[in-house]
Scaffold this motif. Sequence first.
Motif, PDB file in Angstrom:
ATOM      1  N   MET A   1      -9.868   0.040   4.591  1.00  0.00           N
ATOM      2  CA  MET A   1      -8.629   0.047   4.921  1.00  0.00           C
ATOM      3  C   MET A   1      -7.499  -0.829   4.788  1.00  0.00           C
ATOM      4  SD  MET A   1      -8.547   1.822   8.031  1.00  0.00           S
ATOM      5  CE  MET A   1      -6.532   1.191   8.360  1.00  0.00           C
ATOM      6  N   VAL A   2      -7.646  -2.232   3.770  1.00  0.00           N
ATOM      7  CA  VAL A   2      -6.798  -3.053   2.670  1.00  0.00           C
ATOM      8  C   VAL A   2      -6.427  -2.757   1.542  1.00  0.00           C
ATOM      9  CG1 VAL A   2      -7.138  -4.861   1.348  1.00  0.00           C
ATOM     10  CG2 VAL A   2      -8.831  -5.133   2.881  1.00  0.00           C
ATOM     11  N   ARG A   3      -7.204  -1.080   0.774  1.00  0.00           N
ATOM     12  CA  ARG A   3      -6.577  -0.106   0.191  1.00  0.00           C
ATOM     13  C   ARG A   3      -5.831   0.417   1.004  1.00  0.00           C
ATOM     14  NH1 ARG A   3     -10.101   4.110  -2.206  1.00  0.00           N
ATOM     15  NH2 ARG A   3      -8.311   5.435  -3.492  1.00  0.00           N
ATOM     16  N   ILE A   4      -5.785   1.433   1.878  1.00  0.00           N
ATOM     17  CA  ILE A   4      -5.403   1.871   3.112  1.00  0.00           C
ATOM     18  C   ILE A   4      -3.764   1.103   3.794  1.00  0.00           C
ATOM     19  CG2 ILE A   4      -4.293   3.262   4.933  1.00  0.00           C
ATOM     20  CD1 ILE A   4      -7.465   4.236   5.019  1.00  0.00           C
ATOM     21  N   ARG A   5      -3.996   0.253   4.001  1.00  0.00           N
ATOM     22  CA  ARG A   5      -2.705  -0.879   4.316  1.00  0.00           C
ATOM     23  C   ARG A   5      -1.981  -1.383   3.055  1.00  0.00           C
ATOM     24  NH1 ARG A   5      -6.463  -3.364   7.804  1.00  0.00           N
ATOM     25  NH2 ARG A   5      -6.576  -2.957   9.227  1.00  0.00           N
ATOM     26  N   HIS A   6      -2.285  -1.604   1.630  1.00  0.00           N
ATOM     27  CA  HIS A   6      -1.428  -1.878   1.037  1.00  0.00           C
ATOM     28  C   HIS A   6      -0.749  -0.497   0.238  1.00  0.00           C
ATOM     29  CE1 HIS A   6      -0.908  -2.790  -2.991  1.00  0.00           C
ATOM     30  NE2 HIS A   6      -1.705  -2.285  -3.540  1.00  0.00           N
ATOM     31  N   GLN A   7      -0.927   0.080   0.411  1.00  0.00           N
ATOM     32  CA  GLN A   7      -0.730   1.681  -0.429  1.00  0.00           C
ATOM     33  C   GLN A   7       0.683   1.458   1.189  1.00  0.00           C
ATOM     34  OE1 GLN A   7      -3.662   5.352  -0.703  1.00  0.00           O
ATOM     35  NE2 GLN A   7      -4.073   3.407  -2.344  1.00  0.00           N
ATOM     36  N   ALA A   8       0.554   1.941   2.166  1.00  0.00           N
ATOM     37  CA  ALA A   8       1.314   1.801   3.045  1.00  0.00           C
ATOM     38  C   ALA A   8       2.772   1.234   2.994  1.00  0.00           C
ATOM     39  CB  ALA A   8       0.703   2.081   5.258  1.00  0.00           C
ATOM     40  N   LYS A   9       2.482  -0.148   2.780  1.00  0.00           N
ATOM     41  CA  LYS A   9       3.414  -1.212   2.863  1.00  0.00           C
ATOM     42  C   LYS A   9       3.907  -0.632   1.376  1.00  0.00           C
ATOM     43  CE  LYS A   9       0.843  -5.011   4.987  1.00  0.00           C
ATOM     44  NZ  LYS A   9       0.047  -6.571   4.035  1.00  0.00           N
TER      45      LYS A   9
END
Length: 626
Positions: free
Chosen positions: A568-576
């Motif tokens: 989720m940290v990786r996912i949220r970073h990509q979304a940002k």
Amino acid sequence: MQAEHIEILEFLRQHQPFTELDDKVLQRIAEHTDVTYYKAGTQILAFGEEITDWHVIRSGVVEVYRRSGELYDRLTTGGYFGQFGLLRNNRIRFPARALEDTLVYLIPEAMFTELFEEHENFADQVEVEDRSRLRQAVARQIDGNQLMSAEVDSLIQREPQLVTVSTPVRDAAIRMSEAGVTCVLVVTESDQPLAASRLVGIVTDKDIRNRLVVPGLPYDTPIEDIMSGCIASVEHSQFVFEAMLMMLRYNVHHLPVMRHGIPIGVIALPDVIRYESQNSLFVVRNIFKAKTVEELAALQPEVKACFSRLVAEDANSRMIGTSMAVIGRSFKQRLLEMAEAELGPPPVPYCFLALGSMAREEQLIVTDQDNAMILDNAYNPKEHEAYFVALAKFVCDGLHACGYEYCRGGIMATNPKWRKTLKQWQQAFVDWIENPVQEVLLNSFIFFDMQGVWGETQWASQLTGLVAEKAMHNPMFLACMARGALGRTPPLGFFKGFVMESDGDHSRSINMKRRGTAPLADLVRVHALAIGSRAHNSFERLQDLIAADYLPEGQGPDLRDALEMLAMVRIRHQAKDLEAGRVPDNSIEPDNLSDFERKTLKDAFQIVSNAQKSLRFRYQSVRAYG
């Protein structure tokens, strides 16, 4: 200081997590704290509403619930609640109700955030302990999502319309019209009640148009002649999310709902859409409607928007990874349809494979293409190679145009090394397992995550079964795989500080794939092979490991939580990155995370580090040299 503030100050001095704060800090807290009263039975916090204060109980009893209604905790004097909402999106995740008449101190969000970020002992006590902090972070991710908590039977609005295989289509159409439904379920002829008969097919209003009216068949045609057989179905107790994924995988708009083998209803696409606001179903639909590669490539903004919406709607990593993998497979399937339409039918049967994260259903928005091909044993290079060279090129070039970069390691069906007959693939896996060579296996890890996406997909299942059977009985192979899985370590230093990249475009950052999710997926894969698991997804493999009691006590759930947090940290970073108009990547800068995120990230990395030590210990007695 006013009298009421003095009373608050004395209370804070006597209760955790305030006892280690100095008096100046406590005085500031007391001066900014309000008091409110709740009568017994009063709702204090409701799920999803905005929260602006941290709640500390002065007197009384408060019950905190999960969103499902399950009791989560009962708190008395000195207890506190609301911190999870303050630390994430300022929305209530755990509703609270006063069980008795209750006085609550309200500490403003700004004050709570300052305490949490500047006083480490305070933050640690609020979160209780490292494992609890990580588990709570993961739990609220799941609890907050309707798709994960709503069961399929909650969508059923009426009983299914059942007809037998010999029913005339006219009669079935009349039944559909009178009931106001868009499909009927077809069951076998039997002396038993219809509901107890075996379900063999489904007919929708679209089937009647396309398979009866357009060809001009008689209206008394038996419905068996126009039905869709071998239909997918879903159990009543499965989640709406699982039904959504089934619709995605099979590209269907209706799913029979079963209870103990008996159909109890049908859910349709509009039913799921009420819960599925992320529109991944629509992306898949548009993929299969595309007529050209250019039209497929034009769908990239829709794929990115789908990813961003999933993140914004608090989907968890399993949902996001699976949805993006299904979208990726759909691109492959549509490109293969186009390729066969252009090149003609294949000269011999084949199976097109998805490898790596797509096969594990853990794909994100930043990905390359990893694929291969199984060819029928009758394949003759002189007669057939030109066709499959052209097919592979069409698909791989098409995927590249759709945003799936070419694999830098050359693991693609365009590489003749990765186009083998079924017999050759079987021999390759046997060689890898029975004669393990470290250097060879390092380049072959990806083939142990494999799913068929087109053609003779049962061949991929056969290979998975072969691997599951042979791997668990070969300790040298498992030791060799374990050594490879230990090649990438979490970025933790001696004092649990982050070890970051020191050069290149992403200096002072952490690659969350290379140092986080990939090492975890690698070690889970080794353990899964050791027990003969045939699962592809890392979460499913962990379920198998927990069920087999194969891991040290508590390690399975810890690894599950760590995988969710890292992903989720990786996912949220990509979304940002997408939101800011940047090219998304896997590199995060810890300085840009909140104190809470940094703490939970360290917890997750520590769990992976401990699991790697356990993996090394388990296989240290086996010497596996290439």
